[in-house]
Design a protein around this motif. Structure first.
Motif, PDB file in Angstrom:
ATOM      1  N   THR A 101      60.791  21.725  -0.789  1.00 42.95           N
ATOM      2  CA  THR A 101      60.884  20.753   0.319  1.00 42.95           C
ATOM      3  C   THR A 101      62.048  21.124   1.235  1.00 42.95           C
ATOM      4  OG1 THR A 101      60.007  19.039  -1.129  1.00 42.95           O
ATOM      5  CG2 THR A 101      61.105  18.287   0.863  1.00 42.95           C
ATOM      6  N   ILE A 102      63.187  21.481   0.625  1.00 39.87           N
ATOM      7  CA  ILE A 102      64.356  21.870   1.443  1.00 39.87           C
ATOM      8  C   ILE A 102      64.015  23.127   2.245  1.00 39.87           C
ATOM      9  CG2 ILE A 102      66.765  22.635   1.376  1.00 39.87           C
ATOM     10  CD1 ILE A 102      67.160  20.869  -1.090  1.00 39.87           C
ATOM     11  N   ARG A 103      63.360  24.084   1.584  1.00 44.11           N
ATOM     12  CA  ARG A 103      62.940  25.303   2.292  1.00 44.11           C
ATOM     13  C   ARG A 103      62.050  24.952   3.487  1.00 44.11           C
ATOM     14  NH1 ARG A 103      58.396  28.278  -0.680  1.00 44.11           N
ATOM     15  NH2 ARG A 103      57.449  26.346   0.027  1.00 44.11           N
ATOM     16  N   ASP A 104      61.066  24.062   3.273  1.00 45.47           N
ATOM     17  CA  ASP A 104      60.144  23.704   4.362  1.00 45.47           C
ATOM     18  C   ASP A 104      60.886  22.995   5.497  1.00 45.47           C
ATOM     19  OD1 ASP A 104      58.187  24.842   2.843  1.00 45.47           O
ATOM     20  OD2 ASP A 104      57.306  22.939   2.149  1.00 45.47           O
ATOM     21  N   GLU A 127      64.815  26.329  -6.936  1.00 46.04           N
ATOM     22  CA  GLU A 127      65.935  27.082  -6.324  1.00 46.04           C
ATOM     23  C   GLU A 127      65.481  28.472  -5.883  1.00 46.04           C
ATOM     24  OE1 GLU A 127      66.157  25.604  -9.334  1.00 46.04           O
ATOM     25  OE2 GLU A 127      67.557  23.959  -8.954  1.00 46.04           O
ATOM     26  N   GLN A 128      64.571  29.076  -6.654  1.00 46.76           N
ATOM     27  CA  GLN A 128      64.151  30.455  -6.341  1.00 46.76           C
ATOM     28  C   GLN A 128      63.506  30.558  -4.943  1.00 46.76           C
ATOM     29  OE1 GLN A 128      60.914  31.872  -8.754  1.00 46.76           O
ATOM     30  NE2 GLN A 128      61.597  33.988  -8.636  1.00 46.76           N
ATOM     31  N   PRO A 129      62.499  29.742  -4.622  1.00 50.98           N
ATOM     32  CA  PRO A 129      61.930  29.840  -3.267  1.00 50.98           C
ATOM     33  C   PRO A 129      62.929  29.502  -2.170  1.00 50.98           C
ATOM     34  CG  PRO A 129      60.883  28.056  -4.533  1.00 50.98           C
ATOM     35  CD  PRO A 129      61.717  28.838  -5.483  1.00 50.98           C
ATOM     36  N   LEU A 130      63.881  28.633  -2.488  1.00 51.54           N
ATOM     37  CA  LEU A 130      64.895  28.299  -1.488  1.00 51.54           C
ATOM     38  C   LEU A 130      65.799  29.509  -1.236  1.00 51.54           C
ATOM     39  CD1 LEU A 130      66.280  26.284   0.366  1.00 51.54           C
ATOM     40  CD2 LEU A 130      67.566  25.430  -1.601  1.00 51.54           C
ATOM     41  N   ARG A 131      66.232  30.165  -2.318  1.00 53.10           N
ATOM     42  CA  ARG A 131      67.074  31.364  -2.142  1.00 53.10           C
ATOM     43  C   ARG A 131      66.298  32.470  -1.429  1.00 53.10           C
ATOM     44  NH1 ARG A 131      70.251  29.665  -7.005  1.00 53.10           N
ATOM     45  NH2 ARG A 131      68.533  30.179  -8.352  1.00 53.10           N
ATOM     46  N   GLN A 132      64.992  32.536  -1.707  1.00 50.28           N
ATOM     47  CA  GLN A 132      64.151  33.540  -1.028  1.00 50.28           C
ATOM     48  C   GLN A 132      64.172  33.298   0.488  1.00 50.28           C
ATOM     49  OE1 GLN A 132      61.836  35.989  -2.729  1.00 50.28           O
ATOM     50  NE2 GLN A 132      62.041  36.810  -0.656  1.00 50.28           N
ATOM     51  N   TRP A 133      64.056  32.020   0.880  1.00 44.81           N
ATOM     52  CA  TRP A 133      64.084  31.686   2.316  1.00 44.81           C
ATOM     53  C   TRP A 133      65.431  32.074   2.918  1.00 44.81           C
ATOM     54  CZ3 TRP A 133      66.967  29.097   5.850  1.00 44.81           C
ATOM     55  CH2 TRP A 133      66.392  28.890   7.104  1.00 44.81           C
ATOM     56  N   GLN A 170      65.779  38.946  -9.846  1.00 46.15           N
ATOM     57  CA  GLN A 170      66.542  38.174 -10.836  1.00 46.15           C
ATOM     58  C   GLN A 170      67.642  37.361 -10.171  1.00 46.15           C
ATOM     59  OE1 GLN A 170      65.404  41.234 -11.475  1.00 46.15           O
ATOM     60  NE2 GLN A 170      65.204  41.629 -13.664  1.00 46.15           N
ATOM     61  N   GLN A 171      68.280  37.927  -9.160  1.00 45.91           N
ATOM     62  CA  GLN A 171      69.330  37.174  -8.455  1.00 45.91           C
ATOM     63  C   GLN A 171      68.726  35.953  -7.749  1.00 45.91           C
ATOM     64  OE1 GLN A 171      70.974  40.477  -6.178  1.00 45.91           O
ATOM     65  NE2 GLN A 171      72.900  40.306  -7.295  1.00 45.91           N
ATOM     66  N   LEU A 172      67.519  36.128  -7.212  1.00 43.27           N
ATOM     67  CA  LEU A 172      66.863  34.988  -6.562  1.00 43.27           C
ATOM     68  C   LEU A 172      66.483  33.928  -7.593  1.00 43.27           C
ATOM     69  CD1 LEU A 172      64.542  36.837  -4.007  1.00 43.27           C
ATOM     70  CD2 LEU A 172      66.650  35.585  -3.511  1.00 43.27           C
ATOM     71  N   TYR A 173      66.170  34.367  -8.777  1.00 44.80           N
ATOM     72  CA  TYR A 173      65.733  33.437  -9.825  1.00 44.80           C
ATOM     73  C   TYR A 173      66.928  32.692 -10.430  1.00 44.80           C
ATOM     74  CZ  TYR A 173      63.168  31.767 -13.930  1.00 44.80           C
ATOM     75  OH  TYR A 173      62.590  30.981 -14.892  1.00 44.80           O
ATOM     76  N   PHE A 174      67.996  33.424 -10.763  1.00 44.82           N
ATOM     77  CA  PHE A 174      69.134  32.800 -11.460  1.00 44.82           C
ATOM     78  C   PHE A 174      70.253  32.351 -10.514  1.00 44.82           C
ATOM     79  CE2 PHE A 174      67.480  35.771 -14.757  1.00 44.82           C
ATOM     80  CZ  PHE A 174      67.141  34.830 -15.710  1.00 44.82           C
TER      81      PHE A 174
END
Ligand SMILES: C[S@@+](CC[C@H](N)C(=O)[O-])C[C@H]1O[C@@H](n2cnc3c(N)ncnc32)[C@H](O)[C@@H]1O
Length: 231
Positions: A101-104, A127-133, A170-174
């Motif tokens: 939601t934050i990413r969107d 958190e992962q999709p947010l860090r990806q954005w 992995q950095q995006l995940y953790f």
């Protein structure tokens, strides 16, 4: 929790808002964060954005009860549409929502970002999709915090647009900085996550027919990453 006493979670968010900031708090609910920061003299002005009417009226009431109408504008708006060009916003907080939601909210509201704002984000999962954005849009993660309150783990991600930045899967995940710091809370969170992944895989094993192979592979990969992290 109220505008005088924030939850530990919002207290840590507050600690990451720079002194003198002009803050846009998106999804402000009661408006406790901007009102508390204004009362403390940390920020100079704020916008409290809300998409739903009940929290919008609650935020208006908190601002009015504290006599801060001259300093905090409460706006009924979807995401970053609450920000107007003349606001001169220097920090944006988006807290207490799923990471997707934050990413969107960030993605749909790109036109309202100058690129100069510090983002203080507190996702509840995702958190992962947010860090990806953040990576895809040239935002470097400046600090990450993990805290536990009422049995839940909360992450706070602070980012600024600096230009191209690359993080591994992995950095995006953790979380790139949490991975380095390996705090006791971080290790405890991922021990708990690993137990959950194993339980999920065991239940998939029983219901193999109905679980898409891709989903199975994804969870198995995550379990492998966590095992390597904790090794
Ligand atoms: C769980 S509350 C979190 C409130 C506060 N930020 C906190 O962290 O305690 C989430 C709030 O975000 C608001 N919200 C959700 N999507 C939104 C959007 N697209 N734009 C503005 N507000 C939104 C909801 O109406 C709700 O009041």
């Amino acid at each position: 929790m109220n505008e005088h006493t924030l939850s530990m979670r919002l207290e840590r968010v507050a600690a990451n808002v720079p002194a003198g900031a002009r803050l846009a708090d998106i999804g402000s609910d009661h408006g406790y964060l901007p009102v508390a920061l204004m009362r403390r003299g940390v920020i100079t002005a704020a916008v409290a954005g809300e998409v739903a009417t009940t929290p919008f009226y609650a935020a208006q009431r908190t601002v009015r009860d504290n006599g801060l109408e001259q300093h905090i504008s409460v706006r009924l708006a979807d995401g970053l549409a609450a920000i107007e060009p003349g606001d001169g916003i220097t920090a944006i907080s988006v807290c207490g929502m799923g990471g997707e939601t934050i990413r969107d909210i960030l993605d749909n509201g790109k036109v309202h970002l100058s690129g100069q704002e510090r983002l203080v984000l507190q996702p509840n999962g995702g958190e992962q999709p947010l860090r990806q954005w953040l990576m895809d849009n040239g935002y470097r993660i400046l600090s990450e915090e993990l805290l536990r309150e009422n049995r839940f783990y909360y992450e706070i991600i602070v980012a600024e647009r600096t230009g191209a930045v690359t993080y591994t899967d992995q950095q995006l995940y953790f979380g790139p900085l949490q991975m380095q710091a390996r705090s006791p809370e971080f290790l405890a969170k991922w021990q708990r996550m690993l137990r959950q992944k194993h339980k999920t895989l065991a239940s998939f094993e029983q219901a193999r027919q109905s679980v898409p192979e891709q989903k199975l592979q994804e969870i198995a990969r995550q379990a492998r990453w966590i095992t390597e992290l904790l090794a």
